[in-house]
Design a protein around this motif. Structure first.
Motif, PDB file in Angstrom:
ATOM      1  N   SER A  34       1.271   0.640   9.090  1.00 31.25           N
ATOM      2  CA  SER A  34       2.360  -0.124   8.472  1.00 31.25           C
ATOM      3  C   SER A  34       3.683   0.484   8.930  1.00 31.25           C
ATOM      4  CB  SER A  34       2.199  -0.014   6.945  1.00 31.25           C
ATOM      5  OG  SER A  34       3.397  -0.317   6.290  1.00 31.25           O
ATOM      6  N   SER A  69      10.105  -4.878   3.348  1.00 32.30           N
ATOM      7  CA  SER A  69       8.799  -5.167   2.759  1.00 32.30           C
ATOM      8  C   SER A  69       8.867  -5.972   1.475  1.00 32.30           C
ATOM      9  CB  SER A  69       8.069  -3.838   2.466  1.00 32.30           C
ATOM     10  OG  SER A  69       8.838  -3.038   1.601  1.00 32.30           O
ATOM     11  N   ASN A 126       3.382   0.233  -4.649  1.00 32.86           N
ATOM     12  CA  ASN A 126       2.856   0.366  -3.287  1.00 32.86           C
ATOM     13  C   ASN A 126       2.378   1.781  -3.012  1.00 32.86           C
ATOM     14  OD1 ASN A 126       3.806  -2.364  -2.546  1.00 32.86           O
ATOM     15  ND2 ASN A 126       5.818  -1.449  -2.869  1.00 32.86           N
TER      16      ASN A 126
END
Lengths: 363, 363, 363, 363
Positions: B42, D92, B124
């Motif tokens: 990511s 994000s 997250n």
């Protein structure tokens, strides 16, 4: 020479006659009967003639025999408005003839706890009125530590509204709202829509939460909560209150859960709905232990508080009431003359059926 | 054009080879074995080459099978010091080649919880390293949300000292000391003198409490606590620790009681010794519920907190360590090369017998 | 009946004789002379026989004629240790014969300011001792509001150390350290290394700041500061103190800047070195206005505080002193019998030359 | 592989054409003219198509040439609502096509200041939009650090209301109300009834103060303040505003004085009316220094704060707005299509005459 302020009205001279009072005579027994006038016993004492009183849920507990510190012969009551009749030489903030609000908590202001704002644990006071000393459901009452336990009655104020400042409003505000750290935008759940829960509801709105869920078994009380500003009503009779809250919050839970009943089941709702980072503020008086699910909560960053009201916020509450932003008399549903207090107890004791919140007792 | 920082050392190119790692293979089973190099998955990821790691009590719990989120094949470990080998294009605060402290908590910094400083509940991240993703007991590790989860390693610092900032020091400080609101002059009790309790002890002294009672079953650990600054040692083997504390405080109880074990008995000590107006800060990881004595505590004005470490205080702790006011390497009692980690686990798993606190694993 | 505690020692009966006292007779004039014994004037009064006193920088200001509330004939002094000789009927916390610490601030504990912890603005007190009523540089002193203005002297404590709790330590701690919100890891600058600045320095260390810069014109005082824990010394004689601080902090500035002098130049250093998000805590007594650079500071997120000491932290300071974490007697450099106070003033008035901080005056 | 979200609407492809924008061309000069489409320059960037914008008082200051960081050719504007058109690989939290609120402050969330909640001093942002980089008074804008600088637009919300969250509401709330620590029952004075002062007024009511005095020279603005909840209006044209406040408070002064203008005279009112123990919260942008009367304030226990808005409260404000407790669109008095922005500036520049508060600019 030190002058002591003396009583000026010969007809009511404390210490020289009798008065009427609501007396506890053991579990289930109470009487409105003659008792001696109270007298000054310490330099910090004041004698107050009661003009308005009320009954607290705690008084019902006492009558059930649940409060072992209350012995037979005790005059009940820890809420009241009255007029100062006599003061000891150590009283400096109040004068004979002045109307006052009596706080349910006696505070010497001088001990380590009082200096830290924890009046409820005052080494020379705390909750003693109508508990370990005679209380306010009487024509006269002795108020120890008068300078710390009385408040000036605002000119033109309403006694019925002001007597809500003796206990129920500071209790809801301090134990529920302040300890719960209610903030603008918060989602708040209040478990219990009795008088204390409703006091939480009224004062929580000082901080503009976005949502207030009111949880109770009684639809009538929930309807009152709606009028008082609750945004969502949840009848917990189905046993799924926590689940409903979680659904309504899309699984997030609430920022603040306030327990205003005092039994394991209602505490359990609170621990099941508090969000990570949230607060559980206990207001209810508990008679037994609860199961705390630390195995689930240890990592959820919650704060759980307990508190006996300190009445340190009474000055703040007085300002808010005087500004018109809070109408405490909303909480008063029934009114009696003080000498009908036996009937008033009957009504208050059947609160659910009678739709009673607080009763006003005027003398 | 957006430039992605690339790996410069061909020999260690992540993603193209294997590395050694400590792998969990179900209850009781672990191995130091080959695993594929981690790779960037990511934009916010970094790959870090581990230079120092350590073992946490939680790793032992995992090995017992107590942590169901950890599945077989997982590389353990959530503490470490290392060198950044590769970063994704979203990483802006760290550069390839830089030495870093790895936080046990992964924080995106962007979600609602992170913005409120509750990194432990990051949407997250949170505690995922060595739990739901591979961890730091390996030659390399992938660190998601690198900008929120890594800290710059101070020039000239000691790796062994700094790896205590990955978890144990912020845990003791945040969950115990900050949540317990330790203040100058306070009387503090810490229940549990294991590594976490000792981290509480070290960091509580930032606030100059007057007394720190250390309570544990093991005299050896208590002796360490003495060296670390505890003012009173209480061996709780006789089952009367709470009574001793009450006697030592002349019935007052403590301002702050910090639970650093995680079982009902030690929690119980805390609730029995907290003074009115005091705080109970839970640090321990609990596997079952506890009995909370609300029937005694409802009116004692206490605050009880739970918390999974957020590591929000890492920058503060770094400053204190660099100023010389805290020597975290005190906590390291045993040292091994990283590839002797199997032995290190044996030692750490017999902490009481070995007199082990934290082990240093260098690569 | 209300009993008033009476004086038991006929030889010292207050109100019946004379005593020695340091009396202000207008700018530049003071005398150690006979004055009548003080007497109880109000139920909350106590008469205290002084056993230790000291001199404050404020006393020098008074002698210069800078404090218009002090009129001719006033006994100076607002710090002291002594023994209670007589109490009024409203005094409940102290007994005749008990040794006490006298606070420089008189607090009724009952007014709105006292209830908020702002004793310095007590409606029935504040700083009145040695100001608008006779003070402590005498053989006896009347202490109004005794319950709020006296503190129990700890058994086995040192009078010289304890008299630092009358004023200088709470001043440094409350006005400087607490208002400056000193935190672990902070960089703190203290401008002024006189007794008050040094009291800030001593008490700032309760919170483990990483660095403390001490700024003064006098190298001797800076050397004392070094011994007391300052990490960096800056002699401001070159007029570039602010610049030095900015260089030492690599342009960041300090988290907390504490002004302990009371003139525009030293205030100016503070506003030039405070970092964004930092605090300026003013401790100094200012005689004129300062130029506040809001054109630079409006967007820097700073907090600037002023405060007259409230002495609300005296209980906390007592606990810290008793724990051994603070040795206030360090501040005492010279000692005199109380009846040599005229010489003591000479020495204290030449503090720089004499290397004097605080003087101990014992009786 | 890392996927970058690409633009899907070919017609509006950023970087390939031109757009209209309000451009600063030196003091007094502005034009609505063609400028190149913005493009992604960094992984954390987003390109937003503006649907609603507005004008700030600061934009007028820029046009006067008062803000030296703004150079010729700069697109102005730091407030806006829009739709995300393109995002860099490090973004994000937002997706192409999503409607967003643009914060006036750019926050990386990763630097030391952002981690402490001081976004205004973000090392990679702060107030840069329409200042050191191109702003929001345009058809498109590049938003750096998009994850920290954008907020999700609530479903069904009103763009005109929401654009008040870009700057003016968090400014009033953070710099005025939070820094002023407004509490239930407080007496608050707000000096300046312009848009920012009115934003203070609206958000101060979140905390139920008892009285809010609004002070301004313009009766029309005061009339608006009355409608918005001010309890007392004071026209300061007679130069005696401070005196009026002191009379109205019976000499007590106010708990909180909030400066919302930015000149010495209005700051002076604040320092003259603040009660002991009170707060002065500066919101105004100051162009020159003020005289701070430390000779009067040094012993008054006040707190004075400055702050550039951090927009850390935007999530809280969003919750309050969505709950219906705040109607920000009240602040919008005039509406224009975005391409009539030149006219909108004329109107806003004559705010007093036009009775203008905020203008809505829709595209």
């Amino acid at each position: 020479m030190i002058k002591t302020e003396e009583v000026t009205n010969a007809n009511t001279t404390p210490g020289t006659g009798t008065m009427k009072a609501l007396v506890y005579h053991g579990p289930g027994k109470r009487a409105w009967e003659d008792k001696p006038h109270p007298t000054i016993q310490s330099p910090s004492d004041a004698i107050v003639r009661i003009t308005t009183s009320t009954i607290c849920g705690t008084d019902l507990h006492i009558l059930k025999g649940d409060v072992p510190t209350v012995t037979e012969g005790r005059i009940l009551g820890h809420e009241g408005i009255g007029v100062v009749e006599q003061i000891g030489p150590g009283v400096s903030e109040f004068h004979v003839g002045e109307k006052v609000i009596i706080s349910c908590v006696t505070a010497c202001l001088k001990c380590d706890f009082c200096k830290r704002g924890i009046y409820s644990h005052c080494r020379n006071g705390g909750w003693i009125l109508g508990n370990t000393i005679d209380g306010t459901q009487a024509e006269y009452v002795r108020i120890p530590q008068a300078d710390g336990s009385l408040y000036h009655f605002p000119a033109d104020a309403d006694e019925e509204a002001m007597v809500m400042l003796s206990d129920i409003l500071p209790t809801g505000f301090e134990c529920g709202v302040l300890n719960g750290q209610v903030k603008p935008g918060d989602t708040v759940a209040i478990v219990g829509a009795g008088p204390v829960g409703l006091a939480v509801l009224l004062t929580a709105q000082f901080y503009s939460p976005a949502a207030i869920f009111m949880i109770d078994l009684d639809d009538k009380r929930l309807a009152v909560a709606k009028k008082f500003g609750a945004t969502t009503l949840i009848n917990s009779a189905d046993g799924h209150a926590a689940q409903h809250v979680m659904e309504l919050t899309e699984g997030a839970g609430v920022d603040v859960a306030i327990e205003a009943v005092g039994i394991p089941a209602t505490f359990d709702i609170c621990q099941n709905i508090v969000a990570p980072g949230g607060r559980i503020a206990n207001v209810g008086v508990h008679g037994k232990s609860v199961e705390l699910h630390l195995e689930k909560l240890w990592d959820r960053n919650i704060v759980l508080t307990t508190r006996l009201v300190d009445t340190v916020t009474t000055p703040m509450l007085l300002k808010v009431v005087r500004s018109g932003k809070l109408q405490p008399s909303k909480l008063v549903t029934h009114r009696f003359p003080l000498n009908d207090i036996m009937k008033a107890y009957d009504t208050f004791g059947n609160a659910a059926k009678e739709g009673a919140l607080k009763v006003g007792l005027t003398n």
